[in-house]
Design a protein around this motif. Sequence first.
Motif, PDB file in Angstrom:
ATOM      1  N   SER A  15       0.832  -1.207   0.000  1.00 46.18           N
ATOM      2  CA  SER A  15       0.000   0.000   0.000  1.00 46.18           C
ATOM      3  C   SER A  15       0.867   1.257   0.000  1.00 46.18           C
ATOM      4  N   ILE A  16       1.918   1.258   0.820  1.00 45.40           N
ATOM      5  CA  ILE A  16       2.813   2.413   0.865  1.00 45.40           C
ATOM      6  C   ILE A  16       3.544   2.575  -0.465  1.00 45.40           C
ATOM      7  N   LYS A  17       4.008   1.476  -1.027  1.00 43.95           N
ATOM      8  CA  LYS A  17       4.725   1.552  -2.307  1.00 43.95           C
ATOM      9  C   LYS A  17       3.810   2.042  -3.427  1.00 43.95           C
ATOM     10  N   THR A  18       2.570   1.497  -3.469  1.00 46.98           N
ATOM     11  CA  THR A  18       1.640   1.821  -4.554  1.00 46.98           C
ATOM     12  C   THR A  18       1.109   3.240  -4.462  1.00 46.98           C
ATOM     13  N   HIS A  19       0.712   3.659  -3.265  1.00 48.99           N
ATOM     14  CA  HIS A  19      -0.003   4.926  -3.115  1.00 48.99           C
ATOM     15  C   HIS A  19       0.891   6.098  -2.732  1.00 48.99           C
ATOM     16  N   VAL A  20       2.141   5.822  -2.362  1.00 47.98           N
ATOM     17  CA  VAL A  20       3.056   6.910  -2.004  1.00 47.98           C
ATOM     18  C   VAL A  20       4.316   6.881  -2.867  1.00 47.98           C
ATOM     19  N   ILE A  21       5.101   5.821  -2.755  1.00 50.70           N
ATOM     20  CA  ILE A  21       6.421   5.805  -3.386  1.00 50.70           C
ATOM     21  C   ILE A  21       6.332   5.839  -4.907  1.00 50.70           C
ATOM     22  N   SER A  22       5.341   5.156  -5.488  1.00 56.71           N
ATOM     23  CA  SER A  22       5.223   5.159  -6.951  1.00 56.71           C
ATOM     24  C   SER A  22       4.892   6.543  -7.503  1.00 56.71           C
ATOM     25  N   HIS A  23       4.319   7.426  -6.661  1.00 59.83           N
ATOM     26  CA  HIS A  23       3.953   8.773  -7.092  1.00 59.83           C
ATOM     27  C   HIS A  23       4.985   9.822  -6.691  1.00 59.83           C
ATOM     28  N   HIS A  24       5.544   9.668  -5.498  1.00 58.77           N
ATOM     29  CA  HIS A  24       6.372  10.728  -4.922  1.00 58.77           C
ATOM     30  C   HIS A  24       7.799  10.289  -4.625  1.00 58.77           C
ATOM     31  N   GLY A  25       8.115   9.040  -4.905  1.00 58.35           N
ATOM     32  CA  GLY A  25       9.452   8.560  -4.592  1.00 58.35           C
ATOM     33  C   GLY A  25       9.617   8.390  -3.082  1.00 58.35           C
ATOM     34  N   GLY A  26      10.862   8.398  -2.651  1.00 59.06           N
ATOM     35  CA  GLY A  26      11.127   8.256  -1.229  1.00 59.06           C
ATOM     36  C   GLY A  26      11.533   6.840  -0.863  1.00 59.06           C
ATOM     37  N   TYR A  27      11.835   6.666   0.415  1.00 56.26           N
ATOM     38  CA  TYR A  27      12.398   5.410   0.895  1.00 56.26           C
ATOM     39  C   TYR A  27      11.811   5.036   2.242  1.00 56.26           C
TER      40      TYR A  27
END
Length: 202
Positions: A155-167
């Motif tokens: 969920s974090i990867k799909t809804h956050v990282i895929s849009h805004h990057g980050g680690y």
Amino acid sequence: MGYRVYYGDYLLYDPVMTDYKLIKPKLSLELTKVGSFTFTIPKTHPNFAFIEIMKPMIRVYLDGILKFKGRIYKMKEDFYGNVECKCEDCLGFLTDILIAPFSYHSTSVSQLIVDFLNEHNSKASASQQVEIGTIDGNDITVTRWGETYKNTLESIKTHVISHHGGYIILTYDQYENPVINYKITINAVNTQHAVYGQNLAN
């Protein structure tokens, strides 16, 4: 001091104690990915009989600092009676719990991640729960919806990282509880948490 490995309270590996050796102990840690630790325990090891899948926790220390904490998820006996063990770190807990479908309008990235982690903790057993650390993205407003169940990490990867990057960065508090952090940018301190295929016996 070097590396030391414990299984619960049982010592598994010490670089200076000849009875407490592991075969090919290998540690791999990467930002945002579930870390791994693999080793083979010889059947002559003093604590061989205590090893079980999923309990208790495996802990790897480097010079007294906790580098890895996790669980054995696979065991396989070889031709000689030794047992190969595969472990994943506490970030793997975020793959155990499913986040329900949701809809967010004009919320911050940081609040979205915090809500995911809070839902995870509300559904997880005590041993699967995580602490919430530093979460960037309070100044980024998003609208997101999820129509299907996904685990917390996905969920974090799909809804956050895929849009805004980050680690996603896994750390541990003073009580050795796992702490989940999200950083949009990283620095030299953050990259110290990465260990790429380190052989502990070297």
